[in-house]
Design an enzyme around this catalytic site. Structure first.
Site, PDB file in Angstrom:
ATOM      1  N   LYS A 106      68.508   5.053  66.869  1.00  0.00           N
ATOM      2  CA  LYS A 106      69.389   5.942  66.090  1.00  0.00           C
ATOM      3  C   LYS A 106      70.091   6.918  67.028  1.00  0.00           C
ATOM      4  CE  LYS A 106      69.035   9.067  62.066  1.00  0.00           C
ATOM      5  NZ  LYS A 106      68.084   9.611  61.053  1.00  0.00           N
ATOM      6  N   SER A 181      69.298   9.000  56.334  1.00  0.00           N
ATOM      7  CA  SER A 181      70.374   9.008  57.291  1.00  0.00           C
ATOM      8  C   SER A 181      70.284   7.893  58.339  1.00  0.00           C
ATOM      9  CB  SER A 181      70.423  10.357  58.012  1.00  0.00           C
ATOM     10  OG  SER A 181      69.223  10.567  58.741  1.00  0.00           O
ATOM     11  N   SER A 205      64.585  10.015  55.815  1.00  0.00           N
ATOM     12  CA  SER A 205      65.632   9.206  56.443  1.00  0.00           C
ATOM     13  C   SER A 205      65.196   7.930  57.136  1.00  0.00           C
ATOM     14  CB  SER A 205      66.413  10.056  57.442  1.00  0.00           C
ATOM     15  OG  SER A 205      67.323  10.849  56.747  1.00  0.00           O
TER      16      SER A 205
END
Ligand code: GLN
Length: 502
Positions: A106, A181, A205
């Site tokens: 990420k 997210s 997330s």
């Protein structure tokens, strides 16, 4: 390195049958659990490499074959290695235990290989001079970073639509969001563009995008995995967790990234633990609590029927399912949004247009700072900074932030009390399956997506989401929550359910 921002892909409705080649290379069997997704998980690929049934070059080629096919639509990556460069890096570490296997990371986790943008215009060109401990540990064990995945700006959101570089799409239906997210990480793994990925979970997330994309997402106990090199959003809540195709892969990655790190003062003083060692399906004899607050009437009949099936399945596997109540659940969202926003406002003060990347040069220092932040941050980030600054301001501190802290303590106590009566708590990861792009334009309706992941985050507890059936033809996640540091038990229970659900 190839920047991969934007371009391409109007919602071509990609078929869901994603394969690892028409014929699995070298004749190894498909992973049985995901007939529609890439059949090899990380552990399977590792075994095939160890047994010389697979070459690392083939792994890279297959990942990039899927990427070439799906990425123009999905937009899961913000930066991506060139295949030949990745092969060279993989070959250089092929003698190490993980044999050069690639992992997606990420883009709010610092890496040396690529920019770390947090999907923010403000950090669009930022390159970290150091790498996150979690990444360094994976590399030391012989993994290579394949690319950086899209996210909601600074990890604030539940759909990946808050990315300054455009949204990621759900591999099951490109008109829908992948969750957030960590939506880029979840979409990449679900589509077979990556074998596994790292995400971050502040309030859900890792778990919520994993649920919406039909993969596994693990949020570890707060402090078990070092936050060093994870760009701070809400420091008392932030965790790094794996997003994988299987529970065994989650156990493998947690074993590699966990354990004390002197560079993170909130890191627990515990040695790394090998969660794969005693990993076996185990649910028998456990008492599972289903909070009535996690199956409200609003969920609709299809979800409720699915939850009933989970209960029956758990009992077949020898568990006892009991109904419990966590009455403070309704206060978790406001508590979280005050605390997380207050911490975010403080953490994001460092982006001043002087250090880091984006600077809008105007007359005067204050004006430069104001302009850089105004143009650099997106709407949601600015909303949180405004809310957090207000909650922390003199005169309001006790009424908002102080009160939220007290409620947080009560929520943690409520969980602790529940765990004196049950071994694990379970329920849906998210109230709905993947929703449409643009469907939740109102921030409050977006915040509700995290109704079931936020309470355990406030309490610092470990939780895992596994794919557990379909709702409206879309993947739907089951969440298991455990007491602090119960990862071993949680993984064994998740494995039992995963096997029974496959
Ligand atoms: N969706 C939640 C938020 O917007 C949680 C995000 C996260 O876990 N990073 O804050």
């Amino acid at each position: 390195m190839r920047p991969n921002r934007r371009g391409g892909g109007i919602g071509r409705r990609a078929g869901l049958r994603i394969q690892w080649g028409n014929h699995p290379p070298c004749g190894f069997k498909s992973h049985p659990r995901h007939p529609t997704l890439g059949p090899l998980d990380l552990t399977g690929a590792l075994r095939a490499l160890q047994e010389n049934k697979l070459a690392i070059e083939t792994v890279v080629d297959e990942l990039f074959r899927v990427i070439a096919e799906r990425e123009p639509t999905l937009q899961a990556f913000l930066s991506l290695a060139e295949p030949e460069e990745l092969k060279a890096r993989a070959r250089a570490v092929a003698h190490r235990p993980l044999r050069g296997l690639p992992i997606a990371v990420k883009d709010n986790i610092c890496t040396l290989e690529f920019p770390t943008t947090c999907a923010s215009r403000l950090l669009a060109r930022y390159r970290s001079p150091y790498e996150a401990t979690a990444v360094a540990r994976l590399k030391a064990m012989g993994m290579v970073v394949q690319g950086k995945t899209n996210l909601d700006e600074f990890a604030m959101g539940s759909s990946t639509e808050n990315s300054a570089f455009g949204p990621t799409r759900n591999p099951w239906d490109p008109q829908r969001v992948p969750g957030g997210s960590s939506g880029g990480s979840a979409a990449a793994v679900a589509a077979g563009e990556a074998l596994a990925a790292l995400g971050s979970d502040t309030g859900g997330s890792v778990r919520q995008p994993a649920a919406l994309c039909g993969v596994v997402g693990l949020r570890p106990t707060y402090g078990l995995v070092s936050r060093y090199g994870l760009v701070a959003f809400a420091s008392s809540l932030d965790t790094i967790g794996p997003i994988t195709k299987s529970v065994r892969d989650a156990a493998l990655l947690l074993s590699l990234i966990g354990g004390h790190d002197p560079r993170d003062s909130t890191s627990l003083p515990l040695p790394a633990q090998d969660y794969t060692q005693d990993l076996r399906p185990h649910l028998a004899g456990l008492k599972l609590g289903l909070p009535k607050e996690y199956v409200p009437a609003e969920l609709g009949p299809e979800v409720r029927a699915l939850v009933d099936r989970w209960c029956a399945l758990a009992e077949e596997l020898g568990a006892q399912v009991v109904s419990i109540s966590l009455p403070l659940t309704e206060y978790a969202l406001p508590t979280y949004y005050l605390i997380a926003s207050a911490e975010a406002a403080a953490n994001l003060a460092r982006y001043d247009g002087v250090r880091y990347t984006l600077r809008i040069p105007v007359e005067g220092v204050q004006e430069t700072i104001a302009q850089s932040r105004t143009l650099g941050f997106g709407r949601e980030v600015k909303r949180r900074i405004a809310l957090g600054t207000f909650a922390l301001s003199a005169g309001y501190y006790d009424q908002y932030y102080g009160k939220a802290q007290r409620v947080r303590t009560l929520i943690a106590q409520e969980f602790a009390e529940a765990f004196t009566r049950v071994d694990l708590i379970f329920g849906p990861t998210s109230p709905t399956p993947a929703f449409g792009l643009g469907e939740k334009a109102d921030p409050l309706s977006m915040y509700l997506s995290d109704l079931f992941t936020i309470p355990s985050a406030l309490a610092g507890l470990p939780a895992i989401s596994i794919p557990a059936g379909k709702v409206n033809g879309l993947p739907f996640g089951l969440q298991l929550i455990g007491p602090r540091l119960s990862e071993a038990k949680l993984l064994c229970a998740a494995l039992a359910l995963e096997e029974a659900l496959s």
